[in-house]
Write a protein that holds these residues in place. Structure first.
Motif, PDB file in Angstrom:
ATOM      1  N   LEU A  72      61.283 -70.195 -13.206  1.00  0.00           N
ATOM      2  CA  LEU A  72      61.740 -70.076 -11.819  1.00  0.00           C
ATOM      3  C   LEU A  72      62.294 -68.699 -11.496  1.00  0.00           C
ATOM      4  CD1 LEU A  72      63.532 -73.509 -11.243  1.00  0.00           C
ATOM      5  CD2 LEU A  72      61.277 -72.806 -10.462  1.00  0.00           C
ATOM      6  N   LEU A  73      62.641 -67.914 -12.507  1.00  0.00           N
ATOM      7  CA  LEU A  73      63.203 -66.590 -12.237  1.00  0.00           C
ATOM      8  C   LEU A  73      62.219 -65.665 -11.544  1.00  0.00           C
ATOM      9  CD1 LEU A  73      65.150 -65.928 -15.575  1.00  0.00           C
ATOM     10  CD2 LEU A  73      66.137 -66.298 -13.307  1.00  0.00           C
ATOM     11  N   HIS A  74      60.919 -65.944 -11.693  1.00  0.00           N
ATOM     12  CA  HIS A  74      59.893 -65.070 -11.110  1.00  0.00           C
ATOM     13  C   HIS A  74      59.316 -65.651  -9.812  1.00  0.00           C
ATOM     14  CE1 HIS A  74      59.982 -62.989 -14.982  1.00  0.00           C
ATOM     15  NE2 HIS A  74      59.860 -64.173 -15.563  1.00  0.00           N
ATOM     16  N   GLU A  75      59.990 -66.618  -9.221  1.00  0.00           N
ATOM     17  CA  GLU A  75      59.475 -67.256  -8.012  1.00  0.00           C
ATOM     18  C   GLU A  75      59.794 -66.400  -6.784  1.00  0.00           C
ATOM     19  OE1 GLU A  75      57.724 -69.273  -5.292  1.00  0.00           O
ATOM     20  OE2 GLU A  75      57.502 -69.777  -7.417  1.00  0.00           O
ATOM     21  N   PRO A  76      58.784 -66.092  -5.932  1.00  0.00           N
ATOM     22  CA  PRO A  76      59.062 -65.305  -4.720  1.00  0.00           C
ATOM     23  C   PRO A  76      59.980 -65.997  -3.727  1.00  0.00           C
ATOM     24  CG  PRO A  76      56.720 -65.281  -5.258  1.00  0.00           C
ATOM     25  CD  PRO A  76      57.342 -66.298  -6.145  1.00  0.00           C
ATOM     26  N   LEU A  77      60.092 -67.325  -3.792  1.00  0.00           N
ATOM     27  CA  LEU A  77      60.958 -68.007  -2.842  1.00  0.00           C
ATOM     28  C   LEU A  77      62.432 -67.694  -3.054  1.00  0.00           C
ATOM     29  CD1 LEU A  77      59.386 -71.575  -2.579  1.00  0.00           C
ATOM     30  CD2 LEU A  77      59.282 -69.735  -0.913  1.00  0.00           C
ATOM     31  N   LEU A  78      62.800 -67.200  -4.248  1.00  0.00           N
ATOM     32  CA  LEU A  78      64.205 -66.838  -4.484  1.00  0.00           C
ATOM     33  C   LEU A  78      64.654 -65.743  -3.528  1.00  0.00           C
ATOM     34  CD1 LEU A  78      64.453 -66.868  -8.388  1.00  0.00           C
ATOM     35  CD2 LEU A  78      65.521 -68.450  -6.781  1.00  0.00           C
ATOM     36  N   ALA A  79      63.775 -64.781  -3.268  1.00  0.00           N
ATOM     37  CA  ALA A  79      64.121 -63.713  -2.320  1.00  0.00           C
ATOM     38  C   ALA A  79      64.304 -64.276  -0.910  1.00  0.00           C
ATOM     39  CB  ALA A  79      63.039 -62.640  -2.335  1.00  0.00           C
ATOM     40  N   LYS A  80      63.492 -65.264  -0.526  1.00  0.00           N
ATOM     41  CA  LYS A  80      63.644 -65.875   0.788  1.00  0.00           C
ATOM     42  C   LYS A  80      64.971 -66.631   0.893  1.00  0.00           C
ATOM     43  CE  LYS A  80      59.535 -64.696   2.333  1.00  0.00           C
ATOM     44  NZ  LYS A  80      59.358 -63.809   3.523  1.00  0.00           N
ATOM     45  N   PHE A  81      65.348 -67.309  -0.176  1.00  0.00           N
ATOM     46  CA  PHE A  81      66.624 -68.022  -0.161  1.00  0.00           C
ATOM     47  C   PHE A  81      67.795 -67.053  -0.030  1.00  0.00           C
ATOM     48  CE2 PHE A  81      64.618 -71.674  -2.758  1.00  0.00           C
ATOM     49  CZ  PHE A  81      64.105 -72.207  -1.585  1.00  0.00           C
ATOM     50  N   ARG A  82      67.700 -65.924  -0.721  1.00  0.00           N
ATOM     51  CA  ARG A  82      68.783 -64.930  -0.622  1.00  0.00           C
ATOM     52  C   ARG A  82      68.819 -64.304   0.771  1.00  0.00           C
ATOM     53  NH1 ARG A  82      66.655 -63.380  -6.169  1.00  0.00           N
ATOM     54  NH2 ARG A  82      68.031 -64.488  -7.619  1.00  0.00           N
ATOM     55  N   ASP A  83      67.654 -64.108   1.388  1.00  0.00           N
ATOM     56  CA  ASP A  83      67.626 -63.596   2.764  1.00  0.00           C
ATOM     57  C   ASP A  83      68.254 -64.601   3.725  1.00  0.00           C
ATOM     58  OD1 ASP A  83      66.387 -61.357   1.792  1.00  0.00           O
ATOM     59  OD2 ASP A  83      64.361 -61.985   2.386  1.00  0.00           O
ATOM     60  N   GLN A  84      67.991 -65.880   3.505  1.00  0.00           N
ATOM     61  CA  GLN A  84      68.618 -66.890   4.356  1.00  0.00           C
ATOM     62  C   GLN A  84      70.139 -66.893   4.193  1.00  0.00           C
ATOM     63  OE1 GLN A  84      66.746 -70.606   3.336  1.00  0.00           O
ATOM     64  NE2 GLN A  84      64.999 -70.275   4.687  1.00  0.00           N
ATOM     65  N   LYS A  85      70.603 -66.693   2.975  1.00  0.00           N
ATOM     66  CA  LYS A  85      72.044 -66.647   2.741  1.00  0.00           C
ATOM     67  C   LYS A  85      72.671 -65.436   3.429  1.00  0.00           C
ATOM     68  CE  LYS A  85      75.405 -66.895  -1.028  1.00  0.00           C
ATOM     69  NZ  LYS A  85      75.590 -66.947  -2.515  1.00  0.00           N
ATOM     70  N   ALA A  86      71.990 -64.287   3.357  1.00  0.00           N
ATOM     71  CA  ALA A  86      72.503 -63.095   4.034  1.00  0.00           C
ATOM     72  C   ALA A  86      72.497 -63.268   5.543  1.00  0.00           C
ATOM     73  CB  ALA A  86      71.667 -61.873   3.632  1.00  0.00           C
ATOM     74  N   LEU A  87      71.454 -63.916   6.084  1.00  0.00           N
ATOM     75  CA  LEU A  87      71.392 -64.162   7.519  1.00  0.00           C
ATOM     76  C   LEU A  87      72.505 -65.107   7.958  1.00  0.00           C
ATOM     77  CD1 LEU A  87      69.915 -63.884  10.242  1.00  0.00           C
ATOM     78  CD2 LEU A  87      68.459 -65.792   9.535  1.00  0.00           C
ATOM     79  N   ALA A  88      72.796 -66.098   7.144  1.00  0.00           N
ATOM     80  CA  ALA A  88      73.877 -67.031   7.490  1.00  0.00           C
ATOM     81  C   ALA A  88      75.212 -66.306   7.577  1.00  0.00           C
ATOM     82  CB  ALA A  88      73.930 -68.155   6.470  1.00  0.00           C
ATOM     83  N   LYS A  89      75.444 -65.322   6.704  1.00  0.00           N
ATOM     84  CA  LYS A  89      76.682 -64.550   6.779  1.00  0.00           C
ATOM     85  C   LYS A  89      76.741 -63.730   8.059  1.00  0.00           C
ATOM     86  CE  LYS A  89      77.472 -64.117   1.789  1.00  0.00           C
ATOM     87  NZ  LYS A  89      77.596 -63.170   0.632  1.00  0.00           N
ATOM     88  N   LYS A  90      75.619 -63.124   8.447  1.00  0.00           N
ATOM     89  CA  LYS A  90      75.597 -62.343   9.688  1.00  0.00           C
ATOM     90  C   LYS A  90      75.878 -63.222  10.898  1.00  0.00           C
ATOM     91  CE  LYS A  90      72.393 -58.713   8.215  1.00  0.00           C
ATOM     92  NZ  LYS A  90      71.086 -58.048   8.487  1.00  0.00           N
ATOM     93  N   ILE A  91      75.271 -64.400  10.918  1.00  0.00           N
ATOM     94  CA  ILE A  91      75.475 -65.286  12.064  1.00  0.00           C
ATOM     95  C   ILE A  91      76.925 -65.764  12.125  1.00  0.00           C
ATOM     96  CG2 ILE A  91      74.838 -67.527  13.025  1.00  0.00           C
ATOM     97  CD1 ILE A  91      72.030 -67.085  11.961  1.00  0.00           C
ATOM     98  N   SER A  92      77.511 -66.067  10.966  1.00  0.00           N
ATOM     99  CA  SER A  92      78.905 -66.520  10.968  1.00  0.00           C
ATOM    100  C   SER A  92      79.848 -65.405  11.425  1.00  0.00           C
ATOM    101  CB  SER A  92      79.284 -67.011   9.570  1.00  0.00           C
ATOM    102  OG  SER A  92      79.194 -65.960   8.631  1.00  0.00           O
ATOM    103  N   LYS A  93      79.579 -64.159  11.027  1.00  0.00           N
ATOM    104  CA  LYS A  93      80.413 -63.038  11.483  1.00  0.00           C
ATOM    105  C   LYS A  93      80.268 -62.830  12.982  1.00  0.00           C
ATOM    106  CE  LYS A  93      80.475 -60.425   7.134  1.00  0.00           C
ATOM    107  NZ  LYS A  93      80.082 -59.157   6.457  1.00  0.00           N
ATOM    108  N   ALA A  94      79.038 -62.953  13.504  1.00  0.00           N
ATOM    109  CA  ALA A  94      78.835 -62.786  14.945  1.00  0.00           C
ATOM    110  C   ALA A  94      79.549 -63.870  15.732  1.00  0.00           C
ATOM    111  CB  ALA A  94      77.342 -62.782  15.255  1.00  0.00           C
ATOM    112  N   LEU A  95      79.482 -65.088  15.241  1.00  0.00           N
ATOM    113  CA  LEU A  95      80.183 -66.169  15.920  1.00  0.00           C
ATOM    114  C   LEU A  95      81.695 -65.992  15.815  1.00  0.00           C
ATOM    115  CD1 LEU A  95      78.021 -69.269  14.857  1.00  0.00           C
ATOM    116  CD2 LEU A  95      78.047 -68.104  17.072  1.00  0.00           C
TER     117      LEU A  95
END
Length: 703
Positions: A72-95
């Motif tokens: 699982l360490l080489h799965e491309p979806l890990l990068a998508k999950f980390r992008d979603q986590k970073a986006l969630a932080k941005k949205i929470s800061k904006a709110l």
């Protein structure tokens, strides 16, 4: 001295990882870890010894293979999950800064899109692998297609499931791939055969579904995302394999008006019709050219016709041409080239069982199942009443050849006809018995002409059946008798087509007399005799003429209680045995050949009870009292029939006991479990037969 190994670096401890260790290694949250495992098909593993695998004092409960986590360490979806986590932080800061517009813009423009195409290709390298794993996918997607939209189940997910499932149903209708179906308590089971693979799935009934609080829709939604992607790939491959364009044209307006299957228009039918028309034109041109050539040949002089032509026509086939003809026989009849011989399908091997008591071997099916299924309902025109399950019936009758299905306009558009159309041959109803119209409609009406009729009145010339007739006809492979499924009639048993009755089990399709045991038949005969010849309980018995004296009565009692011999002649003479006779009986030797074995406890009890009854009868007769006739009740006779065993049955039981004593302990325990389970099955079958026997008696009594 060797180097001391560190704990957890070798053995089972190295091969397994706990769930918390896997989450820390992948550096994602637990929900994302669950989603990733579902997408990649990685599941928890149970080690042989959890104590050896655990690396801490606190025992863990969930373990995974270390190689799976490394994969699982080489799965491309890990990068998508980390992008979603970073986006969630941005949205929470904006709110937090009360910047609602920026938060909405971030969610709309920066949200990463997850694509599972590469995972589908990894998990299913061949199309057959995808078909083998399609059972759970179809069951899950059909379930979500029938759920109401809630906060946990968004409308987009439901619409996607509905569209994918109806596209798959259109393929089944077009190819006539459905083979069996069954109405169960859980829902409707369907089985289809696609490219040699049997696919079985469950469709729930269209009732209002109430989701409980213990259902985790996040995990189920993850499965739905994966299965929807898988079914999209499968539908694309299936449609292109038969020359159809995918995705089919979808009419949203028709879908909103309840068209369901009618909202899809398969593209490719017009192309095939044009190709078929061109083919017919080519055939006509070829026939005209052949006729002209024959006419010219007849008008020509026979002497001018060269011999080489005649020798060419009569020359034997070459080896290459014979090989070509052999290859053409493998092509289906509808795809064979012109001029090749239409050979029948090759006979399949039949596997005969050597042991007549063994289970029946499954025989290979013929390749003409699709042709047979496509002609089952082909000549009929169906009308589905409002109370019947319209979608499932429409799908089934169309999958088995019917192209003319109508229903009430209030249920949705796309119906072939309404209820008053005279072209209807079969109407599926689920109501009580319908009366005939009074007066009946006049004869001589044109085809397609509308007849004034009501929904609760039977139309002459039309066959009325209950919905079960469709399912039973499909499972039997032929049309069932319509009178057995008439409105208001008691329906035949609806049995699962995948469960075959075994010997000794209850079979509703077989008469009761053919499957009941000998003991049950004897009990039934005893019950019938007791029902016909009831004994009068008020009878007081016979009365002895004359009264005996007290001395004679006392002597009789003394003789009976002491066990002395009794002789009965014209009167009742009692002879007391003296000591000489007793000594003679004791001194008389017993020959070995006359020994008949030990009597069983039941036989001794029966002899003692018979002796006691006879003594009581003699005492009552001596006293001048009335003698009650011994009444053997129905319960006593049935108990005697159960306890009665033949000599062969006793010998067989003894032989089995001796063989069981020679078994090892493990096999003996297994054998006892098998005997116990078989006895339970026999008891269940006996209860079912008894229930059926009571029902048949009740019907006979009402008749």
């Amino acid at each position: 001295m060797g180097k001391i190994k560190k704990k957890g670096t070798s053995g089972n401890a190295k091969n397994y990882l706990s769930r918390s260790q896997a989450v820390r290694k992948l550096q994602i949250s637990l929900p994302d870890f669950r989603r990733l495992c579902i997408f990649k098909g990685i599941y928890p593993r149970e080690p042989r010894s959890k104590k050896r695998v655990s690396k801490s004092s606190t025992p863990s409960t969930t373990f995974y293979y270390a190689k799976d986590i490394q994969y699982l360490l080489h799965e491309p979806l890990l990068a998508k999950f980390r992008d979603q986590k970073a986006l969630a932080k941005k949205i929470s800061k904006a709110l937090g800064r009360n910047e609602v517009g920026d938060a909405a813009r971030f969610e709309k423009n920066l949200a990463p899109k997850l694509k599972l195409d590469h995972i589908i290709k990894e998990r299913y390298p061949t199309f057959v692998d995808a078909l083998r794993d399609l059972d759970d996918a179809l069951s899950m997607l059909f379930l979500f297609a029938n759920l109401p939209s809630t906060q946990n189940v968004p409308p987009k997910m439901i619409a996607r499931c509905q569209r994918l499932t109806m596209e798959f149903e259109h393929y089944l209708i077009r190819t006539h791939a459905v083979r069996k179906t069954f109405l169960s308590i859980k829902g409707i089971y369907y089985q289809a055969t696609i490219q040699g693979q049997d696919i079985l799935w469950l469709v729930p009934y269209r009732f209002v579904q109430m989701a409980g609080p213990d259902v985790d829709f996040r995990i189920m939604g993850t499965f739905v995302d994966f299965y929807a992607t898988l079914l999209g790939f499968v539908n694309f491959r299936l449609y292109t394999s038969i020359g159809l364009v995918y995705p089919p044209r979808f009419d949203l307006k028709s879908e909103e008006q309840g068209a369901e299957l009618g909202a899809f228009q398969l593209e490719g039918e017009q192309m095939e019709a044009q190709a078929e028309a061109v083919g017919m034109l080519d055939v006509d041109a070829h026939d005209k050219a052949q006729a002209q050539a024959d006419r010219l040949l007849e008008e020509a002089d026979p002497e001018q016709i060269g011999e080489p032509q005649s020798s060419y026509m009569t020359a034997p086939e070459t080896a290459e041409q014979q090989d070509t003809d052999m290859d053409d026989t493998l092509v289906p009849a509808d795809q064979s080239q012109e001029g090749t011989s239409q050979t029948p399908l090759a006979a399949l091997d039949e596997f005969a069982s050597i042991d007549p008591k063994a289970d029946t071997l499954l025989q290979p099916g013929l390749t003409a199942d699709a042709d047979v299924a496509g002609k089952l309902f082909e000549p009929f025109t169906f009308f589905l009443s409002r109370e019947t399950p319209r979608h499932s019936l429409e799908f089934l009758v169309k999958a088995f050849g019917c192209k003319r299905v109508g229903w009430d306009n209030t249920l949705g558009e796309g119906a072939y006809c309404n209820e008053s159309d005279t072209r209807i041959t079969h109407q599926v109803v689920d109501r009580p018995e319908l009366p005939l119209p009074s007066p009946p409609p006049t004869d001589g009406e044109d085809e397609g002409e509308v007849v004034s009729s009501k929904s609760n009145v039977r139309v002459p010339g039309r066959t009325y059946v209950q919905p079960q007739w469709v399912w039973d006809s499909i499972n039997a492979g032929k049309l069932q008798r319509a009178d057995l499924y008439a409105p208001g009639a008691t329906l035949p048993p609806h049995l699962s087509p995948w469960v075959k009755p075994k010997k000794g089990q209850y079979d509703p399709t077989v008469p009761l007399a053919e499957q009941e045991t000998a003991l049950e038949a004897e009990q039934e005969a005893i019950a019938a005799e007791e029902g016909e010849d009831d004994v009068d309980e008020g009878s007081s018995g016979e009365e002895v003429e004359g009264v005996r004296g007290d001395e004679e009565v006392e002597a009789l009692e003394h003789s009976l209680l002491s066990g002395n011999a009794i002789t009965q002649g014209e009167g009742m003479d009692v002879a007391l045995a003296d000591s000489d006779s007793e000594s003679e009986l004791e001194a008389e030797p017993i020959e070995d050949d006359e020994f008949g074995g030990f009597s069983s406890a039941s036989e001794v009890d029966e002899e003692e009870s018979a002796t006691t009854a006879h003594q009581n009868e003699l005492l009552a007769e001596a006293r001048g009292e009335t003698i009650d006739e011994p009444k053997i009740t129905k319960k006593t006779r049935i108990a005697a029939a159960k306890s009665r065993q033949t000599k062969a049955e006793r010998e067989e039981a003894e032989q089995k006991e001796r063989q069981k004593m020679m078994m090892p302990r493990r096999k003996r325990k297994m054998y006892e479990k098998m005997v116990y389970s078989n006895a339970r099955k026999d008891e269940e079958a006996e209860e079912l037969r008894e229930k059926r026997r009571k029902i048949e008696k009740g019907k006979a009594g009402r008749a």
